[in-house]
Write an enzyme that holds these catalytic residues in place. Structure first.
Site, PDB file in Angstrom:
ATOM      1  N   GLU A  31       0.805  -1.221   0.000  1.00 50.46           N
ATOM      2  CA  GLU A  31       0.000   0.000   0.000  1.00 50.46           C
ATOM      3  C   GLU A  31       0.839   1.272   0.000  1.00 50.46           C
ATOM      4  OE1 GLU A  31      -0.507  -2.601   1.949  1.00 50.46           O
ATOM      5  OE2 GLU A  31      -2.565  -3.289   1.619  1.00 50.46           O
ATOM      6  N   ASP A  40     -15.721  -9.666   8.469  1.00 49.23           N
ATOM      7  CA  ASP A  40     -14.257  -9.572   8.496  1.00 49.23           C
ATOM      8  C   ASP A  40     -13.731  -9.153   9.865  1.00 49.23           C
ATOM      9  OD1 ASP A  40     -14.115 -10.372   5.916  1.00 49.23           O
ATOM     10  OD2 ASP A  40     -13.849  -8.392   5.062  1.00 49.23           O
TER      11      ASP A  40
END
Length: 451
Positions: free
Chosen positions: A207, A265
């Protein structure tokens, strides 16, 4: 001391041209490596071994880096270099050398301008795209209507395709999550060594590297780049976002899965502090649209921005498309979504993103209880705070002190709008694992609790 990895082997394995310079003081060796790099079609990596603080009494230590050397060490350094000129004084031959370089560059730049002027005459449209800092978003339009339900990540994807169609200089990708972020440009191929005209970049699960690359592309000029990932992973990109803000770069960062509604999640993937963390960076627009209509308006803001990064935060879950958000003035950051019947409302509900429709539902519930309230949508706090005091007071009248802010994120950022007599429905603990709607409801984001 920290690693014994084979740097040369790693660089070569990645397909780079590699050169090694044993002594950083050997200028001929450095020049030779640079000339060699110029002759290859590969990107080049030149490893140069140097000694920190070379020529000073503190050479080879961290002391020469972190603090002033002091008069005695400066004097010894001068002796080592046979330097007897006063501070900030340089000999004429040094000035002459740099003046010569400037003159050579001036000639080269003049030739380049002549070439570009000729290109602009023969290809005016293409030249205009190379010059443009903005994106043409004048004709983008979402296909969704009030009453539809669509996630803002999906609405953004539809608009993304239109932006790409109108702006061939627009490209970008994702950190291995394009199918979830909905950021793949469907008709434009993948950017590879064999297809350099492809406009979809596969950054991989790196990222920060993605953020840095996006900044580099935008610094180069001639094109406009974006990167995307899950919102919670914006943490890995913080330094790159901060540098984009410092450099006034119009980098575009798209983050989906923006709240507790991620659900299954669990806490590791449910953003809590990310909104306030990114809003705390100076010179950044953090835009969290309420529905497809506000997403359309958000992309128009992004297209017109030339001096700061924009962060678009989108939902995973479907959200109702609201009639109230048609032609939404997202450029103002916040606006009256649904007003009270009376000139002075009994109170104000303020919300962003997926909580805006909840504020409207609460307004209807309160109306049944004879409370006449105003609903304000606040997709971008930074844009709202840059409006005139007169406009901000028209949206949030100072004499209306009964206010409730609603957002699925850290709460304290909203105190600037609610004041001491207001309330904030936010999230000041980590998320939970479970079905998205159940998690959202258990954290108090329901009509009953808000009203």
């Amino acid at each position: 001391m920290s690693t014994e990895e084979d740097v040369a082997g790693r660089v070569k394995a990645a397909g780079w041209d590699y050169s090694y310079v044993k002594d950083g003081n050997d200028l001929d060796a450095i020049q030779s490596a640079i000339e060699s790099a110029k002759r290859t079609d590969q990107p080049s990596f030149i490893e140069v071994k140097t000694v920190i603080g070379y020529g000073t009494p503190l050479a080879g230590t961290n002391k020469v880096h972190g603090a002033a050397m002091g008069p005695e060490n400066v004097e010894k350094t001068r002796e080592n270099y046979h330097w007897d000129l006063a501070p900030f004084e340089f000999s004429k031959d040094i000035y002459d050398m740099y003046d010569n370089f400037v003159n050579l560059k001036s000639v080269a730049y003049s030739d380049w301008k002549d070439l570009f002027n000729k290109y602009s005459y023969e290809y005016p449209a293409e030249a205009g795209q190379l010059r443009a800092n903005t994106l043409d978003t004048s004709s983008i339009k979402t296909s969704y209507k009030p009453g539809d339900e669509i996630a803002t990540r999906v609405a953004s994807s539809e608009l993304l395709q239109q932006v790409a169609d109108k702006n061939p200089q627009f490209w970008g990708g994702a950190a291995d999550l394009s199918s979830s972020n909905k950021t793949y440009l469907k008709d434009d191929g993948d950017f590879t060594d064999e297809n350099p005209s492809g406009r979809n970049i596969f950054f991989g699960v790196r990222e920060f590297g993605m953020g840095a690359a996006v900044n580099g592309i935008n610094l180069h000029g001639g094109s406009r780049a974006f990167g995307s990932t899950f919102f919670v992973f914006s943490d890995y990109m913080k330094a790159a976002i901060r540098l984009a803000a410092i450099q006034h770069l119009p980098s575009i960062f798209i983050y989906s899965h923006d709240s507790l509604a991620v659900g299954e999640d669990g806490p590791t993937h449910e953003p809590i502090e990310q909104l306030v963390g990114l809003r705390a960076i100076p010179n950044v627009n953090v835009i969290r649209p309420a529905d497809a209509n506000e997403t359309e308006a958000a992309w128009k803001v992004i297209g017109e921005t030339t001096d700061k990064p924009n962060i678009l935060v989108t939902s995973r879950q479907k959200l109702p498309v609201l009639k109230e958000t048609l032609a939404a003035p997202v450029a103002k950051g916040g606006y009256i979504l649904s007003d009270s019947t009376a000139a002075t409302p009994d109170g104000i509900l303020i919300a962003s993103g997926s909580e805006v429709h909840l504020a409207l539902e609460a307004k209807n519930k309160l109306s049944e209880l004879n409370f006449d309230v105003r609903v304000v949508s606040m997709p971008c706090i930074e844009l709202f705070n840059r409006q005139s005091q007169e406009y901000r007071d028209s949206v949030l009248p100072p004499d209306v002190e009964h206010r409730v802010a609603i957002e699925m994120g850290t709460s304290f950022v909203w105190s600037q709008f609610t004041g001491l007599k207001g309330a904030i429905i936010g999230v000041d603990r980590f998320g939970a694992s479970g079905k998205g709607p159940k998690v959202v409801d258990s954290y108090g984001f329901n009509t009953e609790n808000v009203s």
